[in-house]
Design a protein around this motif. Structure first.
Motif, short mmCIF file in Angstrom:
data_model
loop_
_atom_site.label_atom_id
_atom_site.label_comp_id
_atom_site.label_asym_id
_atom_site.label_seq_id
_atom_site.Cartn_x
_atom_site.Cartn_y
_atom_site.Cartn_z
N VAL A 12 33.59 -18.47 -17.45
CA VAL A 12 33.43 -17.43 -16.60
C VAL A 12 32.90 -17.68 -15.36
N ASP A 13 32.19 -18.77 -15.28
CA ASP A 13 31.62 -19.26 -13.73
C ASP A 13 32.54 -20.18 -13.12
N THR A 14 33.59 -20.34 -13.49
CA THR A 14 34.56 -21.33 -12.69
C THR A 14 35.02 -20.47 -11.84
N PRO A 15 35.23 -20.96 -10.35
CA PRO A 15 35.73 -20.22 -9.22
C PRO A 15 37.16 -20.43 -9.28
N LEU A 16 37.76 -19.32 -8.77
CA LEU A 16 39.43 -19.16 -8.53
C LEU A 16 39.75 -20.52 -7.92
N ARG A 17 40.83 -20.79 -8.18
CA ARG A 17 41.37 -22.13 -7.62
C ARG A 17 42.89 -21.73 -7.24
N ILE A 18 43.38 -21.94 -6.03
CA ILE A 18 44.54 -21.97 -5.64
C ILE A 18 45.27 -23.45 -5.27
N LEU A 19 46.23 -23.78 -6.03
CA LEU A 19 46.45 -25.15 -6.03
C LEU A 19 45.16 -25.92 -6.53
N PHE A 20 44.72 -26.91 -5.59
CA PHE A 20 43.25 -27.55 -6.07
C PHE A 20 42.01 -27.13 -5.28
N TRP A 21 42.20 -26.08 -4.52
CA TRP A 21 41.17 -25.58 -3.74
C TRP A 21 40.52 -24.52 -4.11
N THR A 22 39.14 -24.24 -3.90
CA THR A 22 38.54 -22.82 -3.99
C THR A 22 39.17 -21.96 -2.77
N LYS A 23 38.85 -20.66 -2.92
CA LYS A 23 39.11 -19.72 -1.91
C LYS A 23 38.53 -19.99 -0.56
N GLY A 24 37.21 -20.37 -0.61
CA GLY A 24 36.48 -20.95 0.59
C GLY A 24 37.09 -21.92 1.24
N GLU A 25 37.44 -23.01 0.73
CA GLU A 25 37.91 -24.25 0.93
C GLU A 25 39.38 -24.16 1.51
N LEU A 26 40.19 -23.11 0.76
CA LEU A 26 41.67 -23.00 1.20
C LEU A 26 41.44 -22.33 2.61
N LEU A 27 40.56 -21.36 2.74
CA LEU A 27 40.15 -20.83 4.32
C LEU A 27 39.96 -22.00 5.26
N LEU A 28 39.19 -22.93 4.83
CA LEU A 28 38.76 -24.05 5.79
C LEU A 28 39.88 -24.85 5.94
N PHE A 29 40.82 -24.80 5.00
CA PHE A 29 41.98 -25.84 5.20
C PHE A 29 43.06 -25.10 6.18
N LEU A 30 43.26 -23.88 5.81
CA LEU A 30 44.48 -23.17 6.44
C LEU A 30 44.13 -22.69 7.80
N ALA A 31 42.94 -22.35 8.39
CA ALA A 31 42.66 -21.82 9.35
C ALA A 31 42.98 -22.75 10.46
N PRO A 32 42.21 -24.13 10.66
CA PRO A 32 42.89 -25.16 11.57
C PRO A 32 44.19 -25.65 11.43
N SER A 33 44.61 -25.81 10.32
CA SER A 33 46.16 -25.89 10.09
C SER A 33 47.16 -24.91 11.21
N VAL A 34 46.92 -23.54 10.82
CA VAL A 34 47.51 -22.64 11.62
C VAL A 34 47.15 -22.74 13.23
N ALA A 35 46.06 -23.04 13.56
CA ALA A 35 45.73 -23.18 14.80
C ALA A 35 46.25 -24.47 15.43
N GLY A 36 46.49 -25.27 14.75
CA GLY A 36 47.20 -26.71 15.17
C GLY A 36 48.62 -26.37 15.32
N LEU A 37 49.24 -25.66 14.38
CA LEU A 37 50.47 -25.03 14.50
C LEU A 37 50.81 -24.19 15.86
N LEU A 38 49.84 -23.42 16.11
CA LEU A 38 50.07 -22.51 17.30
C LEU A 38 49.78 -23.28 18.64
N PHE A 39 49.10 -24.19 18.52
CA PHE A 39 48.72 -25.07 19.73
C PHE A 39 49.60 -26.24 19.87
N GLU A 40 50.54 -26.38 19.13
CA GLU A 40 51.45 -27.55 18.82
C GLU A 40 50.80 -28.95 18.57
#
Length: 95
Positions: A12-40
């Motif tokens: 019950v207390d285990t967090p939702l995981r997408i691949l091997f990241w939690t939701k918060g870690e996924l946001l911390l991973f995707l936001a700079p990656s997308v920004a890096g894509l936008l700024f080449e």
């Protein structure tokens, strides 16, 4: 062999995981990656993403998940959907 009667309660207390990241870690991973894509600057975005996830995991390991939420409550702007809580800048109530 010990039989587990309450299998659901163990998860019950285990967090939702997408691949091997939690939701918060996924946001911390995707936001700079997308920004890096936008700024080449994809490599820099991926490096910052990896650093963010590493620091977040180290913080959670050292202080626990509850401490992270407390720090976020006090130092980030108040969201409007939490009307039951006082704003973080209010320390004392008079009256």
């Amino acid at each position: 062999m010990m039989r587990k009667n309450h299998v659901i309660l163990n998860h019950v207390d285990t967090p939702l995981r997408i691949l091997f990241w939690t939701k918060g870690e996924l946001l911390l991973f995707l936001a700079p990656s997308v920004a890096g894509l936008l700024f080449e600057q994809l490599v820099m975005g991926l490096l910052v993403s990896g650093f963010n996830v590493y620091i977040c995991r180290q913080y959670k390991k050292k202080f626990g998940k509850g401490k992270l939420w407390a720090v976020l409550y006090w130092y980030l702007p108040q969201r409007r959907q939490n009307k039951g809580f006082s704003p973080s800048y209010v320390r004392d109530y008079l009256g």
